[in-house]
Scaffold this active site. Sequence first.
Site, PDB file in Angstrom:
ATOM      1  N   ASP A   1      47.635 -54.448  13.495  1.00 44.56           N
ATOM      2  CA  ASP A   1      48.697 -55.392  13.871  1.00 44.56           C
ATOM      3  C   ASP A   1      49.411 -54.900  15.127  1.00 44.56           C
ATOM      4  O   ASP A   1      49.306 -53.729  15.521  1.00 44.56           O
ATOM      5  CB  ASP A   1      49.695 -55.554  12.729  1.00 44.56           C
TER       6      ASP A   1
ATOM      7  N   HIS B   1      42.469 -56.689  16.713  1.00 43.40           N
ATOM      8  CA  HIS B   1      43.586 -57.317  16.021  1.00 43.40           C
ATOM      9  C   HIS B   1      43.213 -57.746  14.602  1.00 43.40           C
ATOM     10  O   HIS B   1      44.100 -58.080  13.795  1.00 43.40           O
ATOM     11  CB  HIS B   1      44.084 -58.529  16.817  1.00 43.40           C
TER      12      HIS B   1
END
Length: 458
Positions: free
Chosen positions: A433, A429
């Site tokens: 995204d 992450h």
Amino acid sequence: MFARSRWLPRSLSRLAAALQGGNGSQGTRGVSGLLVCHRSIYGKSRQLLENGSKFSIFHIQHFRTSAVFNDDVMTVNTPAFAESVTEGDVRWEKAVGDEVGEDEVVCEIETDKTSVQVPAPHAGIIEELLVPDGGKVEGGTPLFKLRKTEGGAAKSKSAAASAPKPEAPTPPPTPAASAGAIPTTMPPVPPVKTQPMDSKPVSAVKPTASPVAHTTADIGLKGFRTEQRVKMNRMRQRIAQRLKEAQNTCAMLTTFNEIDMSNIQEMRTLHKETFLKKHNMKLGFMSAFVKASSFALQNQPVVNAVIDDTTKEMIYRDYIDISVAVATPKGLVVPVIRNVETMNYADIEKAINELGEKARKNELAIEDMDGGTFTISNGGVFGSMFGTPIINPPQSAILGMHGIFERPVAIKGQVVIRPMMYVALTYDHRLIDGREAVLFLRKIKATVEDPRLLLLDI
């Protein structure tokens, strides 16, 4: 000695001419022969008086020698490792005194990434092991000493040793002891005791416990609490280290989806015989997911990228190398299929079969597992229904496949039974995204459910 040998033939010729006119028998005894090519000449002078003259006669002695190998015992060293590997642990397959043939595996060196087999360069007998079992070695370290033998000697001896020994003939059965006449009278009846028997209640009789030796089977059945310690091999240690590095470094997040496998199963059933005849291999589901992943990586290039923690930069790759996780008895390995974006289903299936065969034979090299921009792990071959894979560093994402199970699903307002598969995408992450991750997984779902999207490039 060698300086005298230069004029030796001229002196011999003169001596022979002189002896022809004199005592021929002494000349015959004096000159015994001439040695040529790799033979030593020893001069020995003897005085011979003949007709008042003095002649110097040399005894030229020659002998034959058998070929002796000064290097019949050779030392075998550790082969050179790849640049990313510095040392390994030795696991011996042979012992001192064992006969080995040429190219027969003597030991195996377990490294962080793979196992390197060390074959015998020549047929012979193991003289000495220079490294203990489990010892650490580096490239070029002496491993063992091998005494060379003739090519077929070791094989013939080993074949003779493995031949079954003839069984000893069983002795004939001995005749029965009662070979005499058949008795015609009844045996005498034993006398009955006239005294009353001692009466004891049943509760007073105590059974005597006989000692029973505990066997290995009894230990397993009766639940004896035992344990054993087994040393982790280098590959398992490296796998554990990399998994913890991934958990400590990456901000891992997992997203899920499900795929209807009806169309891909129908296509496989319809064309599997033709595919097998043309390419000499079976058509599986793995090629569809590898090609779909390549198509989705081109659509979402950030999933194919990686973070360089040293320079704090994002590296985008224009090529797609997909690692395929393969389970082996020694641990999980991830050989790499390179330039997948240029391959079709047949090319991918061929690459998967070749890498799988190497993995089963333990012949994977470091180059086969080096690199990779994306990983696919197929737990469905073991019946897994759901799971969250762990990223293979330094990559940024991994796709987890699972088993195909028939489940009721709603299609156009109706409940139907379809073969369904859950898929999971674990991604870093820090770089990717949620939007890119979900769109990436949806692209894989659409491409597997309808492979015609690859042709239309939509």
